[in-house]
Scaffold this active site. Structure first.
Site, mmCIF file in Angstrom:
data_model
loop_
_atom_site.group_PDB
_atom_site.id
_atom_site.type_symbol
_atom_site.label_atom_id
_atom_site.label_comp_id
_atom_site.label_asym_id
_atom_site.label_seq_id
_atom_site.Cartn_x
_atom_site.Cartn_y
_atom_site.Cartn_z
ATOM 1 N N TYR A 1 0.742 -1.306 0.007
ATOM 2 C CA TYR A 1 -0.096 0.047 -0.151
ATOM 3 C C TYR A 1 0.926 1.233 -0.057
ATOM 4 O O TYR A 1 0.267 2.344 -0.648
ATOM 5 C CB TYR A 1 -0.929 -0.068 1.123
ATOM 6 C CG TYR A 1 -2.164 0.868 1.046
ATOM 7 C CD1 TYR A 1 -3.010 0.730 -0.121
ATOM 8 C CD2 TYR A 1 -2.471 1.916 2.082
ATOM 9 C CE1 TYR A 1 -4.097 1.335 -0.247
ATOM 10 C CE2 TYR A 1 -3.500 2.756 1.798
ATOM 11 C CZ TYR A 1 -4.348 2.591 0.678
ATOM 12 O OH TYR A 1 -5.612 3.134 0.400
ATOM 13 N N LYS B 1 -3.117 8.770 2.679
ATOM 14 C CA LYS B 1 -4.477 8.330 3.501
ATOM 15 C C LYS B 1 -4.189 8.985 4.749
ATOM 16 O O LYS B 1 -5.362 9.755 5.462
ATOM 17 C CB LYS B 1 -4.792 6.952 3.336
ATOM 18 C CG LYS B 1 -5.390 6.524 2.276
ATOM 19 C CD LYS B 1 -6.645 7.054 1.711
ATOM 20 C CE LYS B 1 -7.200 6.331 0.546
ATOM 21 N NZ LYS B 1 -8.294 7.035 -0.056
HETATM 22 N N1 LIG Z 1 -11.700 -0.513 -2.769
HETATM 23 C C1 LIG Z 1 -11.026 -0.578 -1.648
HETATM 24 O O1 LIG Z 1 -10.784 -1.591 -1.207
HETATM 25 C C2 LIG Z 1 -10.979 0.521 -0.797
HETATM 26 C C3 LIG Z 1 -10.798 0.475 0.552
HETATM 27 C C4 LIG Z 1 -10.764 1.817 1.488
HETATM 28 C C5 LIG Z 1 -10.904 2.957 0.709
HETATM 29 N N2 LIG Z 1 -10.850 2.954 -0.704
HETATM 30 C C6 LIG Z 1 -11.180 4.199 -1.277
HETATM 31 O O2 LIG Z 1 -12.318 4.640 -1.842
HETATM 32 C C7 LIG Z 1 -12.293 5.604 -2.872
HETATM 33 C C8 LIG Z 1 -12.915 5.160 -4.096
HETATM 34 O O3 LIG Z 1 -11.955 4.047 -4.552
HETATM 35 P P1 LIG Z 1 -12.756 2.815 -5.306
HETATM 36 O O4 LIG Z 1 -11.943 1.482 -4.674
HETATM 37 O O5 LIG Z 1 -14.191 2.913 -5.476
HETATM 38 O O6 LIG Z 1 -12.016 2.745 -6.746
HETATM 39 P P2 LIG Z 1 -12.543 3.201 -8.183
HETATM 40 O O7 LIG Z 1 -11.488 2.920 -9.124
HETATM 41 O O8 LIG Z 1 -13.825 2.878 -8.584
HETATM 42 O O9 LIG Z 1 -12.673 5.051 -7.853
HETATM 43 C C9 LIG Z 1 -11.566 5.608 -7.768
HETATM 44 C C10 LIG Z 1 -11.922 6.890 -8.506
HETATM 45 O O10 LIG Z 1 -11.013 7.914 -8.540
HETATM 46 C C11 LIG Z 1 -11.038 8.659 -9.753
HETATM 47 N N3 LIG Z 1 -9.823 9.554 -10.171
HETATM 48 C C12 LIG Z 1 -8.442 9.048 -10.101
HETATM 49 N N4 LIG Z 1 -7.833 10.053 -10.348
HETATM 50 C C13 LIG Z 1 -8.507 11.115 -10.797
HETATM 51 C C14 LIG Z 1 -8.349 12.431 -11.382
HETATM 52 N N5 LIG Z 1 -7.134 12.797 -11.452
HETATM 53 N N6 LIG Z 1 -9.384 13.139 -11.188
HETATM 54 C C15 LIG Z 1 -10.581 12.799 -11.074
HETATM 55 N N7 LIG Z 1 -10.889 11.656 -10.446
HETATM 56 C C16 LIG Z 1 -9.845 10.647 -10.517
HETATM 57 C C17 LIG Z 1 -11.264 7.493 -10.886
HETATM 58 O O11 LIG Z 1 -11.675 8.028 -12.045
HETATM 59 C C18 LIG Z 1 -12.196 6.603 -10.060
HETATM 60 O O12 LIG Z 1 -13.780 7.252 -10.365
HETATM 61 C C19 LIG Z 1 -10.642 5.731 -2.957
HETATM 62 O O13 LIG Z 1 -10.204 6.892 -2.169
HETATM 63 C C20 LIG Z 1 -9.972 4.581 -2.522
HETATM 64 O O14 LIG Z 1 -8.604 4.720 -1.869
HETATM 65 C C21 LIG Z 1 -11.074 1.992 -1.560
#
Ligand SMILES: NC(=O)c1ccc[n+]([C@@H]2O[C@H](COP(=O)([O-])OP(=O)(O)OC[C@H]3O[C@@H](n4cnc5c(N)ncnc54)[C@H](O)[C@@H]3O)[C@@H](O)[C@H]2O)c1
Length: 257
Positions: A154, A161
């Site tokens: 990570y 984060k």
């Molecule tokens: N999936 C997991 O296991 C998990 C766990 C905890 C937290 N998260 C967090 O949840 C959030 C959403 O992620 P997700 O897992 O749904 O994945 P996801 O890929 O569906 O969403 C990530 C989003 O970030 C956007 N993004 C990236 N760069 C960008 C930019 N320059 N401008 C605008 N948008 C941008 C992407 O287009 C995408 O829509 C993130 O912050 C991620 O770190 C995810």
């Protein structure tokens, strides 16, 4: 819970996105939704998706660009007047930063990109949006326990984060008197596009699911339900917090027989 609240969701990529689970829960609880997507690549998906959620507001916004952030908020304000809620569900680090020991893969450029997109973008959106937020409004972002505990692969995302969670505390401390609450949800692992970029994610998901008090992984919809609570007046006394939706994983110490 969020009836007629105008809520902007930033960070939808596809139906597996955590933002999709949040949109589903918010819509079922009566919210009026608007969406922002990163670029044209996601347009086909969002056109279908927003139809199902009676939304007529979609804006492309690359969060690495201040002018696009300004434009996003201006369009939302033109459409709605005041904004009642914002969901920031965005994260990115170059793939080479999320594979192997940190001392071997970290670079200045990788660090800057991860912090810019995964942390600063939240500040950038709030900076533009707060004068246009209604009284008793709420902003949330998504984080992960890798901010608190060193998590294999990570790496720099954990640092970003930690910065994001600190931002939640700083913004909540000064925006509270302006009627704006700011919180984050620390979600357990969920298979999404962004998560697939982390080396060994499948193994992380399996181990996590086998080692939570709830004895399973959580779903995007469960995150969505907590998001709905945080965006609603039901959570009016809560700000500056990181709420864990991880099946209880974070409360445990080491595992042994
Ligand atoms: N999936 C997991 O296991 C998990 C766990 C905890 C937290 N998260 C967090 O949840 C959030 C959403 O992620 P997700 O897992 O749904 O994945 P996801 O890929 O569906 O969403 C990530 C989003 O970030 C956007 N993004 C990236 N760069 C960008 C930019 N320059 N401008 C605008 N948008 C941008 C992407 O287009 C995408 O829509 C993130 O912050 C991620 O770190 C995810």
């Amino acid at each position: 819970m969020v009836k007629n609240k105008k809520i902007l969701i930033v960070g939808l990529a596809n139906k597996y996105s955590i933002a999709a689970g949040i949109a589903e829960s918010l819509y079922e609880n009566g919210a009026k939704l608007g969406f922002s997507i990163q670029n044209e690549r996601f347009e086909k998906f969002i056109n279908e998706f927003s139809k199902n959620y009676d939304s007529d507001f979609t804006q492309i916004c690359d969060l690495s660009n201040d002018i696009e952030i300004k434009d996003l908020i201006k369009k939302a304000v033109d459409k709605w007047g005041k904004i009642d809620g914002i969901v920031h569900s965005v994260g990115f680090a170059p793939a080479d930063q999320l594979s192997g020991n940190i001392e071997e893969c970290i670079s200045r450029e990788g660090f800057q990109i991860a912090h810019d997109i995964s942390s600063y973008s939240f500040s950038g959106v709030i900076k533009e949006a707060y004068p246009h937020m209604s009284n008793n409004s709420s902003i949330i972002t998504l984080t992960y326990i890798g901010s608190q505990q060193a998590t294999p692969n990570y790496n720099v995302m954990g640092m970003a984060k930690a910065s994001l969670e600190a931002s939640v505390r700083y913004f909540s401390s000064t925006l509270g008197e302006k009627g704006v609450r700011v919180n984050s949800i620390s979600a357990g692992p969920i298979k999404t596009l962004a998560a697939s970029g982390i080396k060994g994610f499948k193994s992380m998901l399996n181990k996590h699911g086998a080692n939570t008090p709830l004895a399973r992984n959580i779903t995007a919809r469960e995150v969505g339900n907590t998001a709905t609570f945080l965006l609603s007046d039901m959570s009016s006394g809560i700000t500056g917090q990181t709420i864990y939706v991880d099946g209880g994983y974070n409360i445990q110490s080491m595992d042994f027989d």
